[in-house]
Enzyme design. Structure first.
Site, PDB file in Angstrom:
ATOM      1  N   HIS A 183       1.003   3.533  -5.084  1.00  0.00           N
ATOM      2  CA  HIS A 183       1.256   4.868  -4.531  1.00  0.00           C
ATOM      3  C   HIS A 183       1.636   5.848  -5.650  1.00  0.00           C
ATOM      4  CE1 HIS A 183       4.259   7.597  -2.177  1.00  0.00           C
ATOM      5  NE2 HIS A 183       3.045   8.130  -2.147  1.00  0.00           N
TER       6      HIS A 183
HETATM    7 CA    CA Z   1      -2.984   5.270  -5.398  1.00  0.00          CA
END
Ligand code: CA
Ligand code: V1P
Ligand code: ZN
Length: 397
Positions: A183
């Protein structure tokens, strides 16, 4: 269309200072600047340097980095060495160093390393804002976890945030897309309260069998920026959490559908694509099953939007496959097709022999080389797309 004021056609620039290669995180650390040496040699062996403008940026200055980072943190980062480090210094831990996993070690030449990769991103962004290039590339950057006063997940300086700040001097809306398996939390957080940057990250999200979340543990589909309805950033974050083993066709479909919808709705004036290569099959840390051409199809999709485009690196822990991918993606940018057989004069060609399938080639079959079962069902992905498109409704105000 490109270059309204200065029509000069389409051009690609490559921003790289080879001195980054001389830095080492430590022998057992998965981040290997050596992958950039391999990438460079592949790009040169295929002759791609003749199709781009090449730049060798000097280190960034303290002042340039302070556009995003806290000065106290930069002071610390610029002074710390393996010789003077005090492991019980409270600021050492507070700034993200040490800890049990030692993700962000203090190594020789740390400040030199971070200033080199950062300025390469700044120069790349500048070549877009000055309309010198249509696509600008920095494979040494893409360090998306760094926070303004903290190192995190192998990232010390957030070159992406600095580059986007540069793009914002000319462009009203910038779209950030992140295909690293992790992320892109640092970039998301930096721009969470503005509507001038939309952040879109595809990543693995979930808890392993021992109860540990996949790093950094954030990026669920429901995380869409600040909850405060009066924040301008509301709805300008989109997270696409995925499970182990996603394959080429699923990823390509998902990427095209969701990214296409975001571009359509948000109408960005410039795009930044973080191309972390740890989303490939066979990556030492990643859990996906992508082949090189599927990863590269994301670059093709984004290129087709014909906006000023900044391409940056990121993660990638099986060095030969990182090099193959970024070489292929460089070729996608310049519109070249590369032979599958590696050039025989390639230095370090032996580094590309150790594959289960396809040693000595540019496009080995990586699908399930680490045998991650695909637990992304068609039904779950449908639901995810539906959620993503619902989240985009916030853009309508
Ligand atoms: Ca990513
Ligand atoms: O999972 C963690 C630690 C455990 N703590 C609670 C956090 N760290 C990960 C960091 C991954 C960073 C990815 C960076 C990027 O997104 C951008 C460049 O790709 C980690 C892992 C892992 N398997 O997730 N650290 C290490 N492995 C590690 C292994 C050996 C030596 C040092 C670090
Ligand atoms: Zn990563």
């Amino acid at each position: 269309t490109f270059g309204m004021e200065k029509p000069q056609g389409y051009s690609v620039s490559f921003h790289y200072n080879p001195h980054v290669e001389y830095h080492h995180f430590g022998s057992s650390h998965p981040m290997k600047p050596w992958r950039l040496t391999l990438t460079k040699h592949l790009v040169l062996a295929y002759g791609l340097e003749f199709t781009m403008d090449l730049y060798q940026p000097p280190p960034a200055t303290f002042e340039q980095l302070s556009q995003f980072h806290d000065e106290g943190y930069l002071e610390f980062l610029s002074k710390i060495t393996p010789q003077n480090v005090e492991h019980d210094d409270p600021s050492y831990l507070a700034y993200g160093f040490g800890g049990e996993s030692n993700d962000c070690p203090v190594f020789d030449g740390l400040w030199n390393y971070v200033t080199l990769y950062s300025n390469a991103s700044l120069w790349a962004a500048n070549s877009l804002t000055s309309q010198q290039s249509s696509i600008a590339i920095n494979w040494s950057g893409g360090l998306h976890h760094a926070k303004k006063n903290m190192a995190s997940g192998f990232c010390y300086i957030n070159d992406i945030v600095l580059a986007i700040q540069q793009l914002l001097t000319r462009h009203q809306r910038v779209l950030y897309i992140d295909i690293d398996v992790h992320h892109g939390d640092g970039v998301e957080q930096a721009f969470e309260s503005t509507d001038r940057v939309f952040t879109l990250s595809y990543h693995k999200f979930g808890i392993d069998k021992n109860g540990y979340p996949f790093f950094p543990g954030t990026g669920n589909i429901h995380e869409m920026g600040p909850n405060d309805p009066s924040s301008r950033g509301k709805g300008h974050t989109l997270n696409i959490p995925l499970e182990d083993g996603i394959d080429d066709d699923q990823y390509k479909w998902l990427f095209k559908t969701i990214t296409g919808a975001v571009v359509e709705k948000y109408q960005p004036e410039a795009i930044v694509l973080q191309c972390g290569a740890d989303s490939l099959g066979g990556d030492r840390l990643g859990k996906f099953n992508l082949n090189i051409k599927a990863h590269g199809s994301c670059v093709e999709t984004v290129k087709s939007f014909e906006k000023p485009l900044l391409l940056i690196g990121g993660g990638g822990y099986t060095p030969r496959n990182v090099a193959r991918t970024w070489c292929h993606e460089t070729a996608v940018c310049v519109g070249a097709t590369l032979h599958n057989n590696l050039p025989t004069h390639l230095p370090y060609i032996q580094a590309f022999q150790g594959d289960e399938n396809g040693g000595g080639t540019l496009y080995p079959d990586l699908h399930n080389t680490k045998r991650h079962d695909n637990v992304n069902s068609a039904q779950k992905l449908q639901k995810l797309v539906q959620h993503a498109l619902e989240n985009l409704r916030y853009l309508e105000g």
